[in-house]
Structure formats: structure tokens, C-alpha cells
Design a protein around this motif. Structure first.
Motif, mmCIF file in Angstrom:
data_model
loop_
_atom_site.group_PDB
_atom_site.id
_atom_site.type_symbol
_atom_site.label_atom_id
_atom_site.label_comp_id
_atom_site.label_asym_id
_atom_site.label_seq_id
_atom_site.Cartn_x
_atom_site.Cartn_y
_atom_site.Cartn_z
ATOM 1 N N ARG A 41 -3.746 -10.883 49.486
ATOM 2 C CA ARG A 41 -3.777 -9.428 49.392
ATOM 3 C C ARG A 41 -2.687 -8.832 50.272
ATOM 4 N NH1 ARG A 41 -7.935 -7.304 46.773
ATOM 5 N NH2 ARG A 41 -9.761 -8.580 46.359
ATOM 6 N N GLY A 42 -2.160 -7.694 49.812
ATOM 7 C CA GLY A 42 -1.138 -6.991 50.575
ATOM 8 C C GLY A 42 0.033 -6.660 49.676
ATOM 9 N N PRO A 43 1.134 -6.219 50.274
ATOM 10 C CA PRO A 43 2.287 -5.818 49.474
ATOM 11 C C PRO A 43 2.900 -6.992 48.722
ATOM 12 C CG PRO A 43 2.812 -5.770 51.813
ATOM 13 C CD PRO A 43 1.354 -6.064 51.706
ATOM 14 N N HIS A 44 3.508 -6.694 47.572
ATOM 15 C CA HIS A 44 4.157 -7.711 46.747
ATOM 16 C C HIS A 44 5.158 -8.499 47.588
ATOM 17 C CE1 HIS A 44 5.454 -9.581 43.066
ATOM 18 N NE2 HIS A 44 6.709 -9.327 43.384
ATOM 19 N N ASP A 45 5.160 -9.805 47.448
ATOM 20 C CA ASP A 45 6.006 -10.720 48.217
ATOM 21 C C ASP A 45 5.753 -10.624 49.719
ATOM 22 O OD1 ASP A 45 7.172 -11.966 46.063
ATOM 23 O OD2 ASP A 45 8.865 -10.591 45.989
ATOM 24 N N ALA A 47 2.015 -10.537 50.614
ATOM 25 C CA ALA A 47 0.554 -10.634 50.680
ATOM 26 C C ALA A 47 0.166 -11.808 51.580
ATOM 27 C CB ALA A 47 -0.026 -10.808 49.280
ATOM 28 N N ARG A 109 -7.104 -3.542 50.074
ATOM 29 C CA ARG A 109 -5.748 -4.057 50.013
ATOM 30 C C ARG A 109 -5.574 -4.658 48.620
ATOM 31 N NH1 ARG A 109 -6.376 -2.862 54.808
ATOM 32 N NH2 ARG A 109 -4.952 -2.890 56.516
ATOM 33 N N GLY A 112 -1.776 -9.528 45.659
ATOM 34 C CA GLY A 112 -0.326 -9.647 45.565
ATOM 35 C C GLY A 112 0.123 -11.069 45.832
ATOM 36 N N GLU A 147 -3.358 -8.847 39.716
ATOM 37 C CA GLU A 147 -2.386 -7.792 39.997
ATOM 38 C C GLU A 147 -1.827 -7.241 38.690
ATOM 39 O OE1 GLU A 147 1.524 -8.984 41.445
ATOM 40 O OE2 GLU A 147 1.265 -7.554 43.065
#
Length: 149
Positions: A41-45, A47, A109, A112, A147
Motif C-alpha cells: 500500500r502507498g504511492p505507485h512505485d 508502496a 492507503r 500500489g 489498483e
């Protein structure tokens, strides 16, 4: 000195990384958490790993014995209490049930993809511990499909 058990399922499976971060920590066992799923989980590239209850899934973990100083280092690394929270779960080590601390990502979150570097750190830990890397690959797939879908 009072120690506690800590369950690692992500980058803290990496022995070299943990030796730098928590020099007094030691591995005491390997376990499989039945009923949990590994996800990113988290921002793309960017996570990072977390686990969540999921019937029929399993996640391999290293059981570390940590000191209070190790725990402070982990709190800083894990972004506690903002990114991760601490929970205590009961696990079986040998023939006895015991409590161990685990970090679980706080809610909200998005799923990702991990960075290549972060993935490789975890992969190295999986290989050193003899864990099934298929579980790690499935986590990436599950985090990607959710996603997109």
C-alpha cells in the motif's frame, strides 16, 4: 533487559538491514501466519508492505527478539504511529502460545506497487529465510490487480 517478540514480514526480513537498524535484535524462529495476506500500500512505485486478515491466505514471518532500543529504532523506521500501528497477536512457537508485536499499516492507503529496490530487499529476506517467494510475487499481483480493478 526486557525483550519482546516482533514479527517481520516485509523489509525487516532482510538480515543485513536489521543488523544495521537493530543491532541487538536476533532471529528466534520462522513462522507462517495463517489467515493473513501480504499486500503493498502507498504511492505507485513507492508502496510498502502490510498484512491484513484474509481467510485462506498465509504470510511467512521472521520472529525477532528485540530490546526496547530496537523497538525505538523500528518505530522511527515504520513511521509509527502515523503510517503503521502496533498490534499484539498470539502465535505458536514450538509447543507454546506466546504474544508478539506486529506493525500493521493504518487504513486509507491505496494499494500500489513497491519500488524495485524495496522489493529486492524483501526478496533477499525471503530467500535467506527459505520462504516461498511465490507469496511475495502474489502480493505484488494482488496489489496491482486491486489498483487497476
Amino acid at each position: 533487559m526486557k525483550t519482546k517478540l516482533y514479527l517481520a514480514y516485509g523489509s525487516n526480513l532482510n538480515l543485513a538491514q536489521m543488523a544495521k537498524r537493530c543491532p541487538t535484535a536476533r532471529v528466534v524462529d520462522t513462522l507462517t501466519l495463517d489467515g493473513y495476506q501480504l499486500l503493498f500500500r502507498g504511492p505507485h512505485d513507492g508502496a510498502v508492505a502490510t498484512i491484513k486478515p484474509q481467510q485462506g491466505s498465509r504470510v511467512p514471518v521472521l520472529v525477532w527478539e528485540i530490546t526496547p532500543e530496537d523497538e525505538v529504532a523500528l518505530e522511527h523506521y515504520e513511521g509509527w504511529p502515523i503510517l503503521y500501528r502496533k498490534e499484539t497477536i498470539t502465535v505458536r512457537i514450538g509447543k507454546r502460545l506466546t504474544k508478539a508485536m506486529v506493525y500493521l499499516m493504518n487504513e486509507n492507503r491505496p494499494l500500489g506497487l513497491p519500488s524495485c529496490y524495496y522489493y529486492s530487499v524483501i526478496l533477499e529476506g525471503y530467500k535467506a529465510a527459505g520462504f516461498d517467494v511465490g507469496i511475495l510475487r502474489q502480493a505484488v499481483s494482488d496489489s496491482t490487480e486491486a489498483e487497476i480493478g
